[in-house]
Design a protein around this motif. Structure first.
Motif, PDB file in Angstrom:
ATOM      1  N   ALA A 113      29.806 -32.018  56.909  1.00 19.46           N
ATOM      2  CA  ALA A 113      30.712 -31.113  57.634  1.00 19.46           C
ATOM      3  C   ALA A 113      32.116 -31.714  57.762  1.00 19.46           C
ATOM      4  CB  ALA A 113      30.142 -30.771  59.006  1.00 19.46           C
ATOM      5  N   TYR A 114      32.620 -32.267  56.666  1.00 15.67           N
ATOM      6  CA  TYR A 114      33.978 -32.805  56.587  1.00 15.67           C
ATOM      7  C   TYR A 114      34.193 -34.050  57.441  1.00 15.67           C
ATOM      8  CZ  TYR A 114      35.239 -28.558  54.070  1.00 15.67           C
ATOM      9  OH  TYR A 114      35.299 -27.551  53.141  1.00 15.67           O
ATOM     10  N   ILE A 115      33.129 -34.757  57.757  1.00 16.64           N
ATOM     11  CA  ILE A 115      33.281 -36.008  58.497  1.00 16.64           C
ATOM     12  C   ILE A 115      33.875 -37.088  57.604  1.00 16.64           C
ATOM     13  CG2 ILE A 115      32.033 -37.866  59.677  1.00 16.64           C
ATOM     14  CD1 ILE A 115      30.075 -35.789  60.690  1.00 16.64           C
ATOM     15  N   TYR A 116      33.460 -37.164  56.371  1.00 18.55           N
ATOM     16  CA  TYR A 116      33.982 -38.148  55.430  1.00 18.55           C
ATOM     17  C   TYR A 116      33.885 -37.570  54.026  1.00 18.55           C
ATOM     18  CZ  TYR A 116      29.292 -39.307  53.789  1.00 18.55           C
ATOM     19  OH  TYR A 116      28.039 -39.251  53.233  1.00 18.55           O
ATOM     20  N   ALA A 117      34.474 -38.256  53.058  1.00 26.87           N
ATOM     21  CA  ALA A 117      34.453 -37.797  51.673  1.00 26.87           C
ATOM     22  C   ALA A 117      33.898 -38.891  50.769  1.00 26.87           C
ATOM     23  CB  ALA A 117      35.861 -37.405  51.208  1.00 26.87           C
ATOM     24  N   HIS A 118      33.252 -38.463  49.697  1.00 25.27           N
ATOM     25  CA  HIS A 118      32.766 -39.399  48.686  1.00 25.27           C
ATOM     26  C   HIS A 118      33.686 -39.304  47.469  1.00 25.27           C
ATOM     27  CE1 HIS A 118      30.166 -42.054  46.621  1.00 25.27           C
ATOM     28  NE2 HIS A 118      29.712 -41.173  45.760  1.00 25.27           N
ATOM     29  N   HIS A 119      34.080 -40.481  46.922  1.00 28.36           N
ATOM     30  CA  HIS A 119      35.102 -40.552  45.882  1.00 28.36           C
ATOM     31  C   HIS A 119      34.532 -41.104  44.578  1.00 28.36           C
ATOM     32  CE1 HIS A 119      38.733 -40.111  48.620  1.00 28.36           C
ATOM     33  NE2 HIS A 119      37.724 -40.266  49.473  1.00 28.36           N
ATOM     34  N   GLY A 120      35.149 -40.728  43.467  1.00 31.23           N
ATOM     35  CA  GLY A 120      34.745 -41.242  42.166  1.00 31.23           C
ATOM     36  C   GLY A 120      35.810 -40.991  41.110  1.00 31.23           C
ATOM     37  N   ILE A 121      35.542 -41.471  39.906  1.00 28.67           N
ATOM     38  CA  ILE A 121      36.450 -41.309  38.771  1.00 28.67           C
ATOM     39  C   ILE A 121      35.790 -40.407  37.732  1.00 28.67           C
ATOM     40  CG2 ILE A 121      37.660 -42.462  36.878  1.00 28.67           C
ATOM     41  CD1 ILE A 121      38.849 -43.079  39.603  1.00 28.67           C
ATOM     42  N   TYR A 122      36.471 -39.314  37.408  1.00 22.99           N
ATOM     43  CA  TYR A 122      35.958 -38.394  36.394  1.00 22.99           C
ATOM     44  C   TYR A 122      36.206 -38.989  35.012  1.00 22.99           C
ATOM     45  CZ  TYR A 122      35.219 -34.127  33.695  1.00 22.99           C
ATOM     46  OH  TYR A 122      34.757 -33.199  32.794  1.00 22.99           O
ATOM     47  N   THR A 123      35.151 -39.044  34.189  1.00 22.87           N
ATOM     48  CA  THR A 123      35.269 -39.679  32.873  1.00 22.87           C
ATOM     49  C   THR A 123      35.300 -38.673  31.723  1.00 22.87           C
ATOM     50  OG1 THR A 123      32.858 -39.909  32.628  1.00 22.87           O
ATOM     51  CG2 THR A 123      34.044 -41.706  33.719  1.00 22.87           C
ATOM     52  N   GLY A 124      35.124 -37.393  32.030  1.00 27.32           N
ATOM     53  CA  GLY A 124      35.041 -36.375  30.990  1.00 27.32           C
ATOM     54  C   GLY A 124      33.596 -35.985  30.735  1.00 27.32           C
ATOM     55  N   ASP A 125      33.404 -34.873  30.016  1.00 32.67           N
ATOM     56  CA  ASP A 125      32.059 -34.383  29.679  1.00 32.67           C
ATOM     57  C   ASP A 125      31.174 -34.177  30.903  1.00 32.67           C
ATOM     58  OD1 ASP A 125      32.666 -34.440  26.907  1.00 32.67           O
ATOM     59  OD2 ASP A 125      32.185 -36.579  26.842  1.00 32.67           O
ATOM     60  N   GLY A 126      31.799 -33.814  32.034  1.00 30.30           N
ATOM     61  CA  GLY A 126      31.023 -33.521  33.236  1.00 30.30           C
ATOM     62  C   GLY A 126      30.417 -34.727  33.920  1.00 30.30           C
ATOM     63  N   LYS A 127      30.950 -35.937  33.685  1.00 30.50           N
ATOM     64  CA  LYS A 127      30.395 -37.159  34.255  1.00 30.50           C
ATOM     65  C   LYS A 127      31.382 -37.826  35.208  1.00 30.50           C
ATOM     66  CE  LYS A 127      26.469 -37.188  31.927  1.00 30.50           C
ATOM     67  NZ  LYS A 127      25.152 -37.098  32.604  1.00 30.50           N
ATOM     68  N   VAL A 128      30.823 -38.494  36.211  1.00 31.69           N
ATOM     69  CA  VAL A 128      31.629 -39.185  37.219  1.00 31.69           C
ATOM     70  C   VAL A 128      31.064 -40.586  37.439  1.00 31.69           C
ATOM     71  CG1 VAL A 128      32.542 -39.110  39.569  1.00 31.69           C
ATOM     72  CG2 VAL A 128      32.015 -36.974  38.374  1.00 31.69           C
ATOM     73  N   ILE A 129      31.946 -41.581  37.468  1.00 32.60           N
ATOM     74  CA  ILE A 129      31.552 -42.940  37.840  1.00 32.60           C
ATOM     75  C   ILE A 129      31.965 -43.149  39.291  1.00 32.60           C
ATOM     76  CG2 ILE A 129      31.924 -45.406  37.455  1.00 32.60           C
ATOM     77  CD1 ILE A 129      32.396 -44.810  34.517  1.00 32.60           C
ATOM     78  N   HIS A 130      31.003 -43.577  40.123  1.00 32.00           N
ATOM     79  CA  HIS A 130      31.309 -43.745  41.540  1.00 32.00           C
ATOM     80  C   HIS A 130      30.499 -44.889  42.130  1.00 32.00           C
ATOM     81  CE1 HIS A 130      27.783 -40.911  42.544  1.00 32.00           C
ATOM     82  NE2 HIS A 130      27.980 -40.756  41.246  1.00 32.00           N
TER      83      HIS A 130
END
Length: 253
Positions: free
Chosen positions: A25-42
Motif C-alpha cells: 500500500a505504497y509504504i515502500y518500493a522495490h527497485h531493479g534494473i531492466y535488462t531488456g526482453d522482459g527481464k529485471v535484475i534486482h
C-alpha cells in the motif's frame, strides 16, 4: 510521466532503465534494473532469510520477495521464493502485481523537492546504458554483499548500477532515497529546535515540512560529498574480503 508520478508503460522501457514498483500500500518500493526482453535484475532479501537490521520492522516492511509462492512458481522464472541476493526475474515477478515506475536521474533541485516522496529521483546523473548493464550483470554473477535496509538495499543496488557511486564511510547511510526520506521525516518531527519558533498547527507543519525538504536535499546522492566512484570489479573484491573477515571473526568467537 508527470511531475508527480513516474509511472511508465512497459513498452516504453529501455535496457539499463532503473525501475521500481510500490509495495504494501505504497509504504515502500522495490527497485531493479531492466535488462531488456522482459527481464529485471534486482537485489532482494528473498523470503526474509537475509540479515538486515535484525528488527521486526526490517523483516515485515522492507523484505521484497518475488510474486509467486513456491507452490505456484512462475512459468518463466521457476521458484524464486527461497532465493536472496542479486537475482534476475521476469518483469511480472518483479512487479508482484504492482504498477511500473521509472526512477529519474539528473533532475533539478526544484523538481526533486516537488517529488516529495523519496526513492523516485535524484540529482545525480546516470552513466551510459552499457555501463549500467555491465554492473548489473556482473553483480548478478558475483553478488552485492549482505542486504541492509539503511545501507545496502534494493534501491542502493539500482543506484550503484546506474552511477557507480557508493558511500565511502561506514557510519553514513546508503544512497537510498527511501531511507533518506525516513531519516528526514524523523529529524523534522523530533530533532530540530526550529519547531519551537511557532506554536500554531500550520506553522509547525510548515517548519516541519521545510526541515524535511532540506534534509532530503542534502542527503541526495547528487549533493553529498561522502560518495565515490567504485569500479564494480573492485566492489566485489572488497565485499568478498569483508564477508570472509566477518565469517572468520564469528568462527573465532
Amino acid at each position: 510521466m508527470g511531475v508527480l508520478s513516474n509511472k511508465i508503460h512497459g513498452e516504453d522501457l529501455k535496457p539499463g532503465d532503473h525501475i521500481y514498483s510500490w509495495r504494501q500500500a505504497y509504504i515502500y518500493a522495490h527497485h531493479g534494473i531492466y535488462t531488456g526482453d522482459g527481464k529485471v535484475i534486482h537485489f532482494t532479501r528473498g523470503a526474509g532469510q537475509e540479515i538486515g537490521t535484525g528488527t521486526f520492522f526490517d523483516r515485515i516492511i522492507f523484505s521484497s520477495s518475488p510474486a509467486h509462492p513456491s507452490d505456484n512458481p512462475c512459468p518463466q522464472c521457476g521458484d524464486y521464493s527461497r532465493l536472496d541476493g542479486v537475482i534476475i526475474s521476469c518483469i511480472d515477478c518483479f512487479l508482484a502485481g504492482g504498477n511500473l515506475y521509472l526512477f529519474e536521474y539528473g533532475v533539478s533541485p526544484a523538481l526533486f523537492l516537488v517529488k516529495a516522496r523519496g526513492g523516485t529521483c535524484t540529482l545525480a546523473t546516470s552513466d551510459p546504458p552499457e555501463d549500467v548493464l555491465h554492473r548489473a550483470t556482473f553483480l548478478l554473477q558475483n553478488g552485492f554483499g549482505v542486504y541492509h535496509v539503511f545501507k545496502k538495499n534494493c534501491e542502493d543496488f539500482a543506484i550503484y548500477c546506474k552511477t557507480g557511486l557508493l558511500v565511502n564511510t561506514s557510519i553514513s547511510m546508503g544512497c537510498s532515497g527511501q531511507a533518506a526520506s525516513l531519516a528526514a521525516a524523523v529529524s523534522a518531527i523530533v530533532s530540530s529546535p526550529l519547531r519551537y519558533l511557532t506554536t500554531s498547527c500550520s506553522g509547525l507543519a510548515a517548519v516541519g515540512y521545510g526541515i524535511y525538504c532540506v534534509n532530503r536535499l542534502v542527503s541526495d546522492l547528487g549533493v553529498r560529498r561522502d560518495v565515490e566512484k567504485v569500479p564494480v570489479e573492485s566492489l566485489v573484491a572488497n565485499t568478498s574480503l569483508d564477508e570472509s573477515s566477518g565469517a572468520t571473526d564469528i568462527a573465532k568467537e
